[in-house]
Each structure stands twice: as C-alpha cells, then as structure tokens.
Design an enzyme around this catalytic site. Structure first.
Site, PDB file in Angstrom:
ATOM      1  N   GLY A  34       0.831  -1.202   0.000  1.00  0.00           N
ATOM      2  CA  GLY A  34       0.000   0.000   0.000  1.00  0.00           C
ATOM      3  C   GLY A  34       0.863   1.247   0.000  1.00  0.00           C
ATOM      4  N   HIS A  40       5.404   2.551  -7.781  1.00  0.00           N
ATOM      5  CA  HIS A  40       4.430   1.459  -7.979  1.00  0.00           C
ATOM      6  C   HIS A  40       3.700   1.635  -9.313  1.00  0.00           C
ATOM      7  CE1 HIS A  40       4.585   1.574  -3.424  1.00  0.00           C
ATOM      8  NE2 HIS A  40       4.862   0.316  -3.678  1.00  0.00           N
ATOM      9  N   GLN A  64       7.113  -9.499   8.035  1.00  0.00           N
ATOM     10  CA  GLN A  64       8.419  -8.987   7.616  1.00  0.00           C
ATOM     11  C   GLN A  64       8.883  -7.785   8.443  1.00  0.00           C
ATOM     12  OE1 GLN A  64       6.741  -8.133   3.551  1.00  0.00           O
ATOM     13  NE2 GLN A  64       8.163  -6.428   3.587  1.00  0.00           N
ATOM     14  N   GLN A 152      13.885  -2.425  -8.588  1.00  0.00           N
ATOM     15  CA  GLN A 152      15.321  -2.542  -8.341  1.00  0.00           C
ATOM     16  C   GLN A 152      15.720  -1.828  -7.039  1.00  0.00           C
ATOM     17  OE1 GLN A 152      17.873  -4.179  -9.831  1.00  0.00           O
ATOM     18  NE2 GLN A 152      19.222  -3.208  -8.314  1.00  0.00           N
ATOM     19  N   LYS A 153      14.886  -0.906  -6.598  1.00  0.00           N
ATOM     20  CA  LYS A 153      15.171  -0.163  -5.356  1.00  0.00           C
ATOM     21  C   LYS A 153      15.441  -1.124  -4.190  1.00  0.00           C
ATOM     22  CE  LYS A 153      14.188   2.974  -1.963  1.00  0.00           C
ATOM     23  NZ  LYS A 153      13.601   2.135  -0.985  1.00  0.00           N
ATOM     24  N   SER A 190       7.603   4.453   0.035  1.00  0.00           N
ATOM     25  CA  SER A 190       6.455   4.793   0.881  1.00  0.00           C
ATOM     26  C   SER A 190       6.933   5.416   2.186  1.00  0.00           C
ATOM     27  CB  SER A 190       5.633   3.539   1.187  1.00  0.00           C
ATOM     28  OG  SER A 190       5.252   2.917  -0.024  1.00  0.00           O
TER      29      SER A 190
HETATM   30  O1  PAF Z   1       8.447  -4.527  -1.402  1.00  0.00           O
HETATM   31  C1  PAF Z   1       7.405  -4.615  -0.745  1.00  0.00           C
HETATM   32  O2  PAF Z   1       6.555  -3.728  -0.756  1.00  0.00           O
HETATM   33  C2  PAF Z   1       7.159  -5.862   0.102  1.00  0.00           C
HETATM   34  O3  PAF Z   1       8.333  -6.344   0.646  1.00  0.00           O
HETATM   35  C3  PAF Z   1       6.413  -6.965  -0.662  1.00  0.00           C
HETATM   36  C4  PAF Z   1       7.235  -7.485  -1.838  1.00  0.00           C
HETATM   37  C5  PAF Z   1       5.084  -6.424  -1.173  1.00  0.00           C
HETATM   38  C6  PAF Z   1       6.131  -8.148   0.253  1.00  0.00           C
HETATM   39  O4  PAF Z   1       5.359  -7.774   1.348  1.00  0.00           O
END
Ligand code: PAF
Length: 301
Positions: A34, A40, A64, A152-153, A190
């Site tokens: 999000g 994005h 994560q 790539q970031k 973000s």
């Molecule tokens: O790069 C991200 O935004 C996140 O690590 C991902 C790949 C959506 C996994 O939660």
C-alpha cells in the site's frame, strides 16, 4: 473515457472469483504494502505492457516487520491507492487482512532466505527476508500469476525473490524494474512520507553518493567506494549503516581486480527513518550507472 475501477477482492474466494473473471492471456502481479507512489505506478505500467491482466496486491505483511520496526505507523492510504490502480488500468486488487493470509496466526513453516538473507538489510533486520519470501510465495500461489514485477530499489529483496523462484521452481517470470526517483534524485519509497523537510534534504546524500560512485566506475572498485564515501562523510546527520560494492548474485564485496556488473548499495538512518538505495553499476573501462542488471535469468521450461 473514464477508466473502470478495479474489482477489489478481500478474501481468498473473492480473489479466486476475480481471477476466474480475467478472460485469458498472461496475468501479472505487482505486490505492494500500500501507500502507492509513482514507483508502484511504473511497476503497474510495465506489467501492463507485458501481460493482458494486472493484479495488484495491497497487504501490509506483519511477518516482515521486526518488533521495534514501523508496522504501526506505516502509511495506510487505501482510497488513494485505489485511485492509482484505477488510473493505471489494474484489473483486480487483492487487499486481504492478516487473518486471510495467515488464518492460523503466524505460520510455523516459512520460506528461508538462507545466507543471502543474513547480510546487508538482513543483518539489521533479522528474519525480514524470511517474512518477505513467505508472503511473496503465498501471493504467487494465491494469484496464480504468470509474471511478477519488483523494483530494483529493493535490490536484495529482488535477488532473493529471483532465487526463491529458481531454487524452488516457482513457474513465474520475475521482472525487475528500474528505480523511480524524485526530480532531485531521492528514490521513491512509501517511507519517504516520514521525512521532515530537513530530513529530506539530508537524505539526498544517499543518491548523490551513488551517483558519485557510479561516475568513478571506470576507475575500479576502490575508486567507486572512495567517491561514494566522500559524499556521505560530508553529511553527518545521515547515520550510515553500510555502503558496499558487491557482486549482484552473491552480495560479496567485489575485489579490486573485478570488472563487470556490481551493486553499489547504501543504507542509513535519517531522523527516525531507515532508508536504502542502490545503483547497479558497470565497473571498468566505459563503465558507469546501469538502469537494471543485464543478465535476467530465464524461467526454467
Ligand atoms: O516490497 C514490498 O513492498 C514488500 O516487501 C512486498 C514485496 C510487497 C512483500 O510484502
């Protein structure tokens, strides 16, 4: 013509129904947490060029984030995200809650990133990449996408997702997309919304350091590291965690004799925000900055 609002699926059944409603052709997925931005949007646009249908997932994956990280303050901007998805012609948005993705709570079995997940970002964020790979693996299964697009970031994340797809035979093409930057060079993220105006000014030293490093690429590894470090030391308010020039597959420091593609990566804290950035570079005569690495591994037939 006003673009159609994408179908929104919140549950696995809604996702399955939405997926079945896509009428043939290749399906791409762009995974996000999000707080969508132009980076994005570029991933979505690239996906649309390469596939008939695009699914965007919006899922703030608790697995994560470490206990002291920014899960609770991570920006949640669903309505604005939907505007971007609509504008970019996304077909289906999968926006589940954690109990949809992890119905039995935190999964006991996870995908391990292995040793490549313990260095660089993994060193500061233990378990981070296991959490990323576990959710990416699940979302690849749930969406049944033919191809998946990543920026790539997040170079280490991209490398590990590629390795996961290869090592575990995921039938998916992983496509990398060059980092999108603000006009002053700041890599889009973000987390940039956390930066104060002063932080933002300080944060520019990261992309400046990468640029200086890339300009020194014809002279070899130590010149690259020296040029990048010289920019960073002039900005004491950026607390640098690492600045490395590593092989793009092994993430090992490249030796002085090395010529070829390498990843110049930097991470640090500015104010309360941890930022990462990187530049793929070609080291040696005629070298300099690259957009993305050239050797994109093929999917196994
Ligand atoms: O790069 C991200 O935004 C996140 O690590 C991902 C790949 C959506 C996994 O939660």
């Amino acid at each position: 013509m006003t673009p159609n609002t994408p179908v929104v699926a919140r549950t696995r059944i809604e996702l399955r129904d939405g997926r079945e409603g896509l009428d043939g052709g290749r399906v791409a997925v762009v995974m996000t947490m999000g707080a969508l931005h132009d980076g994005h949007a570029t991933l979505i646009r690239t996906a649309r060029e390469r596939a008939e249908h695009v699914i965007v997932t919006i899922f703030l994956n608790p697995l994560q984030f470490g206990p002291k990280e920014d899960l609770s303050r991570y920006p949640r901007t669903f309505d604005a995200d939907m505007e971007i998805c609509t504008r970019e012609g996304v077909d289906l948005v999968f926006a589940p809650t954690p109990d949809v993705i992890y119905p039995d709570g935190d999964p006991g079995v996870r995908i391990s990133a292995g040793p490549l997940g313990d260095v660089l970002e993994g060193q500061s964020r233990p378990g981070h990449f296991d959490g990323v790979l576990t959710v990416v693996g699940k979302l690849l299964h749930l969406t049944g996408a033919d191809c998946a697009f990543f920026g790539q970031k997040d170079a280490q994340q991209l490398l590990l997702i590629r390795r996961m797809a290869q090592d575990l035979d995921f039938p998916v093409e992983i496509v990398s997309v060059a980092t999108v930057r603000e006009s002053d060079g700041l890599a889009m993220s973000s987390r940039n919304t956390y930066l104060t105006e002063a932080d933002r000014e300080t944060a520019l030293c990261l992309s400046r350091a990468l640029r200086a490093g890339a300009e020194a690429a014809p002279e070899g590894p130590s010149a690259i590291r020296r040029a990048a470090r010289a920019v960073l030391v002039r900005e004491p308010l950026a607390l640098i965690d690492y600045l490395v020039l590593v092989h793009p597959h092994t993430l090992n420091d490249v030796p002085e004799w090395y010529r070829g593609e390498a990843l110049l990566a930097v991470a640090g804290r500015v104010g309360t925000t941890r930022l990462i950035d990187n530049a793929p570079v070609l080291v040696g005569p005629g070298g300099g900055a690259l957009e993305v690495f050239s050797d994109v591994p093929a999917v196994r037939p």
